[in-house]
Design a protein around this motif. Sequence first.
Motif, short mmCIF file in Angstrom:
data_model
loop_
_atom_site.label_atom_id
_atom_site.label_comp_id
_atom_site.label_asym_id
_atom_site.label_seq_id
_atom_site.Cartn_x
_atom_site.Cartn_y
_atom_site.Cartn_z
N SER A 49 0.93 -1.45 0.09
CA SER A 49 -0.02 -0.08 0.08
C SER A 49 0.82 1.26 0.08
O SER A 49 0.53 2.25 -0.81
N ASP A 50 1.85 1.32 0.84
CA ASP A 50 2.90 2.27 1.03
C ASP A 50 3.44 2.74 -0.51
O ASP A 50 3.80 3.61 -0.95
N ILE A 51 4.02 1.41 -0.96
CA ILE A 51 4.70 1.65 -2.41
C ILE A 51 3.78 2.12 -3.44
O ILE A 51 4.11 3.02 -4.05
N ALA A 52 2.56 1.74 -3.39
CA ALA A 52 1.73 2.04 -4.45
C ALA A 52 1.32 3.58 -4.51
O ALA A 52 1.55 4.36 -5.34
N GLU A 53 0.77 3.99 -3.11
CA GLU A 53 0.48 5.55 -3.04
C GLU A 53 1.74 6.21 -3.21
O GLU A 53 1.35 7.45 -3.82
N LYS A 54 2.85 5.90 -3.00
CA LYS A 54 4.05 6.87 -3.02
C LYS A 54 4.57 6.93 -4.63
O LYS A 54 5.04 7.75 -4.96
N ALA A 55 4.06 5.98 -5.36
CA ALA A 55 4.63 5.76 -6.59
C ALA A 55 3.97 6.58 -7.63
O ALA A 55 4.50 7.29 -8.49
N VAL A 56 2.50 6.50 -7.40
CA VAL A 56 1.68 7.25 -8.46
C VAL A 56 0.49 7.74 -8.05
O VAL A 56 0.07 7.57 -6.62
N GLY A 57 -0.40 8.77 -8.68
CA GLY A 57 -1.77 8.95 -8.18
C GLY A 57 -2.74 7.70 -8.03
O GLY A 57 -3.65 7.94 -8.89
N VAL A 58 -2.94 6.89 -6.96
CA VAL A 58 -4.07 6.12 -6.92
C VAL A 58 -4.51 6.13 -5.48
O VAL A 58 -3.68 6.52 -4.56
N THR A 59 -5.44 5.56 -5.41
CA THR A 59 -6.35 5.45 -4.14
C THR A 59 -6.00 3.90 -3.62
O THR A 59 -6.61 2.90 -4.43
N LEU A 87 1.15 -1.33 -9.77
CA LEU A 87 1.56 -2.76 -9.60
C LEU A 87 3.16 -3.12 -9.92
O LEU A 87 3.68 -3.89 -9.25
N GLU A 88 3.50 -2.65 -11.02
CA GLU A 88 4.91 -2.83 -11.41
C GLU A 88 5.65 -2.39 -10.45
O GLU A 88 6.97 -2.87 -10.11
N GLU A 89 5.66 -1.12 -9.58
CA GLU A 89 6.65 -0.62 -8.61
C GLU A 89 6.55 -1.63 -7.36
O GLU A 89 7.46 -1.94 -6.75
N ILE A 90 5.45 -2.20 -7.13
CA ILE A 90 5.19 -2.95 -5.97
C ILE A 90 6.11 -4.27 -6.33
O ILE A 90 6.99 -4.69 -5.58
#
Length: 97
Positions: A49-59, A87-90
């Motif tokens: 969750s932390d990776i996704a939110e920091k990577a791009v503008g997602v909820t 997802l790729e960043e995760i």
Amino acid sequence: MELRIIKSPSEGTINILMRRKGTGCNTLPPCLDAVGLVQGKMIEMIVASDIAEKAVGVTVEEIKGSCPQNMILLAIFGQTAAVEEALEEIKRKWENI
């Protein structure tokens, strides 16, 4: 950890996710072009969750359910490109942990 993406989710799929959102808030996320689904252990899902939110503008929302293996499911809402990037960043960061 398992990852999937639903591009242009159907109304029924959105309804299922909205009923199971952990926040209890029935407000739709600002963008529903795509939904990324990530399932794993609690520790993995908090990091994801932390990776996704920091990577791009997602909820990111936790999706409630009953799983005998104590797995947790996250839904990542956003524009298709943003969800794909999250997802790729995760995946990228998880390989280096």
